[in-house]
Design a protein around this motif. Sequence first.
Motif, PDB file in Angstrom:
ATOM      1  N   TYR A   1     -10.218   1.098  -1.490  1.00  0.00           N
ATOM      2  CA  TYR A   1      -9.775   1.521  -2.809  1.00  0.00           C
ATOM      3  C   TYR A   1      -9.547   0.296  -3.686  1.00  0.00           C
ATOM      4  O   TYR A   1      -9.163  -0.759  -3.205  1.00  0.00           O
ATOM      5  CB  TYR A   1      -8.437   2.266  -2.741  1.00  0.00           C
ATOM      6  CG  TYR A   1      -8.471   3.640  -2.152  1.00  0.00           C
ATOM      7  CD1 TYR A   1      -8.315   3.845  -0.785  1.00  0.00           C
ATOM      8  CD2 TYR A   1      -8.627   4.756  -2.968  1.00  0.00           C
ATOM      9  CE1 TYR A   1      -8.314   5.125  -0.252  1.00  0.00           C
ATOM     10  CE2 TYR A   1      -8.621   6.045  -2.437  1.00  0.00           C
ATOM     11  CZ  TYR A   1      -8.459   6.216  -1.082  1.00  0.00           C
ATOM     12  OH  TYR A   1      -8.452   7.482  -0.568  1.00  0.00           O
TER      13      TYR A   1
ATOM     14  N   PHE B   1      -2.353   3.184   4.715  1.00  0.00           N
ATOM     15  CA  PHE B   1      -2.847   2.071   3.921  1.00  0.00           C
ATOM     16  C   PHE B   1      -2.384   0.731   4.476  1.00  0.00           C
ATOM     17  O   PHE B   1      -1.291   0.612   5.053  1.00  0.00           O
ATOM     18  CB  PHE B   1      -2.344   2.190   2.472  1.00  0.00           C
ATOM     19  CG  PHE B   1      -3.032   3.258   1.679  1.00  0.00           C
ATOM     20  CD1 PHE B   1      -2.644   4.579   1.775  1.00  0.00           C
ATOM     21  CD2 PHE B   1      -4.082   2.926   0.825  1.00  0.00           C
ATOM     22  CE1 PHE B   1      -3.287   5.570   1.038  1.00  0.00           C
ATOM     23  CE2 PHE B   1      -4.729   3.901   0.087  1.00  0.00           C
ATOM     24  CZ  PHE B   1      -4.326   5.226   0.195  1.00  0.00           C
TER      25      PHE B   1
ATOM     26  N   LYS C   1      -1.431   0.130 -13.650  1.00  0.00           N
ATOM     27  CA  LYS C   1      -1.168   1.377 -14.377  1.00  0.00           C
ATOM     28  C   LYS C   1      -2.321   2.379 -14.295  1.00  0.00           C
ATOM     29  O   LYS C   1      -2.391   3.305 -15.101  1.00  0.00           O
ATOM     30  CB  LYS C   1      -0.874   1.079 -15.858  1.00  0.00           C
ATOM     31  CG  LYS C   1       0.298   0.142 -16.077  1.00  0.00           C
ATOM     32  CD  LYS C   1       1.590   0.715 -15.573  1.00  0.00           C
ATOM     33  CE  LYS C   1       2.743  -0.242 -15.881  1.00  0.00           C
ATOM     34  NZ  LYS C   1       4.030   0.243 -15.314  1.00  0.00           N
ATOM     35  N   LYS C   2      -3.235   2.188 -13.370  1.00  0.00           N
ATOM     36  CA  LYS C   2      -4.355   3.122 -13.213  1.00  0.00           C
ATOM     37  C   LYS C   2      -4.317   3.735 -11.825  1.00  0.00           C
ATOM     38  O   LYS C   2      -3.769   3.151 -10.884  1.00  0.00           O
ATOM     39  CB  LYS C   2      -5.682   2.392 -13.434  1.00  0.00           C
ATOM     40  CG  LYS C   2      -5.889   1.918 -14.863  1.00  0.00           C
ATOM     41  CD  LYS C   2      -7.188   1.146 -15.000  1.00  0.00           C
ATOM     42  CE  LYS C   2      -8.394   2.013 -14.825  1.00  0.00           C
ATOM     43  NZ  LYS C   2      -9.657   1.280 -15.079  1.00  0.00           N
ATOM     44  N   PRO C   3      -4.892   4.916 -11.662  1.00  0.00           N
ATOM     45  CA  PRO C   3      -4.929   5.536 -10.332  1.00  0.00           C
ATOM     46  C   PRO C   3      -5.778   4.731  -9.366  1.00  0.00           C
ATOM     47  O   PRO C   3      -6.674   3.986  -9.781  1.00  0.00           O
ATOM     48  CB  PRO C   3      -5.562   6.906 -10.608  1.00  0.00           C
ATOM     49  CG  PRO C   3      -5.480   7.117 -12.064  1.00  0.00           C
ATOM     50  CD  PRO C   3      -5.505   5.775 -12.689  1.00  0.00           C
ATOM     51  N   LEU C   4      -5.522   4.924  -8.108  1.00  0.00           N
ATOM     52  CA  LEU C   4      -6.395   4.332  -7.095  1.00  0.00           C
ATOM     53  C   LEU C   4      -7.819   4.850  -7.300  1.00  0.00           C
ATOM     54  O   LEU C   4      -8.032   6.051  -7.495  1.00  0.00           O
ATOM     55  CB  LEU C   4      -5.943   4.719  -5.681  1.00  0.00           C
ATOM     56  CG  LEU C   4      -4.875   3.876  -5.012  1.00  0.00           C
ATOM     57  CD1 LEU C   4      -3.524   4.109  -5.649  1.00  0.00           C
ATOM     58  CD2 LEU C   4      -4.824   4.161  -3.526  1.00  0.00           C
TER      59      LEU C   4
ATOM     60  N   GLY D   1      -3.205  10.455  -8.347  1.00  0.00           N
ATOM     61  CA  GLY D   1      -2.681  10.302  -9.686  1.00  0.00           C
ATOM     62  C   GLY D   1      -2.248   8.860  -9.902  1.00  0.00           C
ATOM     63  O   GLY D   1      -2.194   8.066  -8.946  1.00  0.00           O
ATOM     64  N   ALA D   2      -1.922   8.528 -11.142  1.00  0.00           N
ATOM     65  CA  ALA D   2      -1.529   7.154 -11.462  1.00  0.00           C
ATOM     66  C   ALA D   2      -0.109   6.836 -10.992  1.00  0.00           C
ATOM     67  O   ALA D   2       0.273   5.670 -10.922  1.00  0.00           O
ATOM     68  CB  ALA D   2      -1.654   6.903 -12.959  1.00  0.00           C
TER      69      ALA D   2
ATOM     70  N   LEU E   1      -5.797  -5.038  -7.079  1.00  0.00           N
ATOM     71  CA  LEU E   1      -5.327  -4.931  -5.704  1.00  0.00           C
ATOM     72  C   LEU E   1      -6.333  -4.077  -4.939  1.00  0.00           C
ATOM     73  O   LEU E   1      -6.635  -2.956  -5.346  1.00  0.00           O
ATOM     74  CB  LEU E   1      -3.942  -4.272  -5.667  1.00  0.00           C
ATOM     75  CG  LEU E   1      -3.296  -4.109  -4.290  1.00  0.00           C
ATOM     76  CD1 LEU E   1      -2.934  -5.475  -3.710  1.00  0.00           C
ATOM     77  CD2 LEU E   1      -2.057  -3.223  -4.378  1.00  0.00           C
TER      78      LEU E   1
ATOM     79  N   GLN F   1      -7.139  -0.784  -6.973  1.00  0.00           N
ATOM     80  CA  GLN F   1      -6.007  -0.361  -7.782  1.00  0.00           C
ATOM     81  C   GLN F   1      -5.745  -1.386  -8.871  1.00  0.00           C
ATOM     82  O   GLN F   1      -5.334  -2.516  -8.591  1.00  0.00           O
ATOM     83  CB  GLN F   1      -4.750  -0.176  -6.934  1.00  0.00           C
ATOM     84  CG  GLN F   1      -3.587   0.440  -7.721  1.00  0.00           C
ATOM     85  CD  GLN F   1      -2.384   0.730  -6.847  1.00  0.00           C
ATOM     86  OE1 GLN F   1      -2.076  -0.010  -5.917  1.00  0.00           O
ATOM     87  NE2 GLN F   1      -1.696   1.834  -7.130  1.00  0.00           N
TER      88      GLN F   1
ATOM     89  N   GLY G   1       0.812  -1.197   0.000  1.00  0.00           N
ATOM     90  CA  GLY G   1       0.000   0.000   0.000  1.00  0.00           C
ATOM     91  C   GLY G   1       0.853   1.258   0.000  1.00  0.00           C
ATOM     92  O   GLY G   1       2.014   1.244   0.403  1.00  0.00           O
TER      93      GLY G   1
ATOM     94  N   LEU H   1      -7.193  -2.109  -1.639  1.00  0.00           N
ATOM     95  CA  LEU H   1      -6.489  -1.475  -0.532  1.00  0.00           C
ATOM     96  C   LEU H   1      -7.464  -0.875   0.460  1.00  0.00           C
ATOM     97  O   LEU H   1      -8.440  -0.234   0.077  1.00  0.00           O
ATOM     98  CB  LEU H   1      -5.573  -0.366  -1.064  1.00  0.00           C
ATOM     99  CG  LEU H   1      -4.361  -0.826  -1.870  1.00  0.00           C
ATOM    100  CD1 LEU H   1      -3.820   0.307  -2.719  1.00  0.00           C
ATOM    101  CD2 LEU H   1      -3.284  -1.355  -0.943  1.00  0.00           C
TER     102      LEU H   1
ATOM    103  N   PRO I   1      -1.544  -3.406   3.407  1.00  0.00           N
ATOM    104  CA  PRO I   1      -0.737  -3.992   2.339  1.00  0.00           C
ATOM    105  C   PRO I   1      -1.553  -4.407   1.123  1.00  0.00           C
ATOM    106  O   PRO I   1      -0.992  -4.665   0.064  1.00  0.00           O
ATOM    107  CB  PRO I   1      -0.099  -5.207   2.999  1.00  0.00           C
ATOM    108  CG  PRO I   1      -1.063  -5.576   4.078  1.00  0.00           C
ATOM    109  CD  PRO I   1      -1.644  -4.291   4.572  1.00  0.00           C
TER     110      PRO I   1
END
Lengths: 111, 117
Positions: free
Chosen positions: B35, B108, B40-43, A102-103, B88, B37, A43, B90, B110
């Motif tokens: 969240y 956060f 390659k993308k934002p949370l 952001g990514a 993933l 994830q 995380g 979170l 893990p």
Amino acid sequence: SQKIEQNSEALNIQEGKTATLTCNYTNYSPAYLQWYRQDPGRGPVFLLLIRENEKEKRKERLKVTFDTTLKQSLFHITASQPADSATYLCALPNSWGKLQFGAGTQVVVTP
Amino acid sequence: ETGVTQTPRHLVMGMTNKKSLKCEQHLGHNAMYWYKQSAKKPLELMFVYNFKEQTENNSVPSRFSPECPNSSHLFLHLHTLQPEDSALYLCASSQVGLAGGIPYEQYFGPGTRLTVT
């Protein structure tokens, strides 16, 4: 809604040099901005928060700037070390006050 | 890193299964978050609980069902998931003020690596 842009290309840098990452946002200027570090399979970990009335914030080898005119934050890692290799995320509140991320930009520091 | 724990760390489930993700925070915070994830993308913020009350649901499909029995525990119940739900997941916690204002940083866990087959 707020759009956050971070360089999607990995930043490869030699040990000892300064790494500089950018975070651009497109709409309203937030009251603050945060930076996090994320290692693979783990995380994010909070690093720094900078408020809109602060131009610069430092923590050890890290420095963050916040330019509300340019709608941009810069994140610097000075005297970079291989242990600094990770993905760095910027985050700022959306119009509902919830943190939007952001990514991220991956940093790879080579000895 | 033991401030926020998540179990299991890895989960593989079929599309017809029912499973639950668990999150526990030991930091005394009053807000918890889920969240998603993807690579390659934002949370993506899914759910927010302030003082055990759900304050946000970001148009998350009903096959994801959160539960917050107290301020320290958060669950995400999963059923009839789709392969595109593989990601993933979170959990995070933070302290928030009653009157709003600048929130503190988020801590956060893990994460749970979920694979839907």
